[in-house]
Design a protein around this motif. Sequence first.
Motif, PDB file in Angstrom:
ATOM      1  N   SER A  85       0.852  -1.198   0.000  1.00  0.00           N
ATOM      2  CA  SER A  85       0.000   0.000   0.000  1.00  0.00           C
ATOM      3  C   SER A  85       0.881   1.239   0.000  1.00  0.00           C
ATOM      4  N   ASP A  86       0.420   2.278  -0.692  1.00  0.00           N
ATOM      5  CA  ASP A  86       1.175   3.524  -0.670  1.00  0.00           C
ATOM      6  C   ASP A  86       0.732   4.378   0.511  1.00  0.00           C
ATOM      7  N   ILE A  87       1.184   5.614   0.571  1.00  0.00           N
ATOM      8  CA  ILE A  87       0.907   6.475   1.718  1.00  0.00           C
ATOM      9  C   ILE A  87      -0.590   6.774   1.858  1.00  0.00           C
ATOM     10  N   GLU A  88      -1.334   6.648   0.765  1.00  0.00           N
ATOM     11  CA  GLU A  88      -2.778   6.853   0.807  1.00  0.00           C
ATOM     12  C   GLU A  88      -3.536   5.554   1.045  1.00  0.00           C
ATOM     13  N   LEU A  89      -2.790   4.472   1.336  1.00  0.00           N
ATOM     14  CA  LEU A  89      -3.353   3.163   1.657  1.00  0.00           C
ATOM     15  C   LEU A  89      -4.105   2.543   0.476  1.00  0.00           C
ATOM     16  N   ASP A  90      -3.686   2.899  -0.747  1.00  0.00           N
ATOM     17  CA  ASP A  90      -4.235   2.237  -1.922  1.00  0.00           C
ATOM     18  C   ASP A  90      -3.526   0.894  -2.079  1.00  0.00           C
ATOM     19  N   ARG A  91      -4.268  -0.180  -1.972  1.00  0.00           N
ATOM     20  CA  ARG A  91      -3.697  -1.528  -1.996  1.00  0.00           C
ATOM     21  C   ARG A  91      -3.438  -1.986  -3.425  1.00  0.00           C
TER      22      ARG A  91
END
Length: 229
Positions: A191-197
């Motif tokens: 996941s990136d910093i925006e929590l997009d998996r």
Amino acid sequence: MSSRERILGRVRRALADVERDEVPYAQAVPRDYLREHGTGGARETVELLAENLADYRALVHRCTADELASVIAGLLAGHGSKSVAVPPGLDATWLAATGITRVADRADGTAQELDGVDSVVTACAVAIAETGTIVLDGSPDQGRRRLTLVPDHHICVVRVPEQVVSSVPQGLERLDPARPLTWISGPSATSDIELDRVEGVHGPRTLEVVLVGARPGGEVTSSRPEGSR
């Protein structure tokens, strides 16, 4: 003065005020933590494993030993697989019901060749219920590490209840630390910093775990996490 002498000198200065008879760190720190949480039996432990595997977005299936070959064939067909990577020590009967191309785990094989394989089928060394983790140790029925990291679809067979333990400490007791251990908790994801998996970044995008053991009724059941394909 060499770098080695400089580092050792710093260590000696740091230990200058330590008494020779001081209790070693390994003995001074209490190790009386719990080895497992709860007192469930084998059935409860297997149910916890299935629950945590599904929570990690693995697809969980259950069957008896007699049903295993047909279940694996169905999973490969359902994924649309045209080829499957096979560890050298995999039980040949597991793939007896499927006629798709089998790709052997060769020492001279390349990652590029494995990238063209649709699926891989392996056994496991141990499964840990409390963390929903499958551990591979490179045994002949599991193959080398890259065999389960490159193909996009991994089917892993777990014998229940004998390969299932409750906790990580219990799992470590069954493992050889000198072997190439691969710890798998669900399909590969990040996941990136925006929590997009994003799935399939460091390994298989789809992990299917088949729990094989005696089960009343003989009906094959599957557990799919919410929102799974």
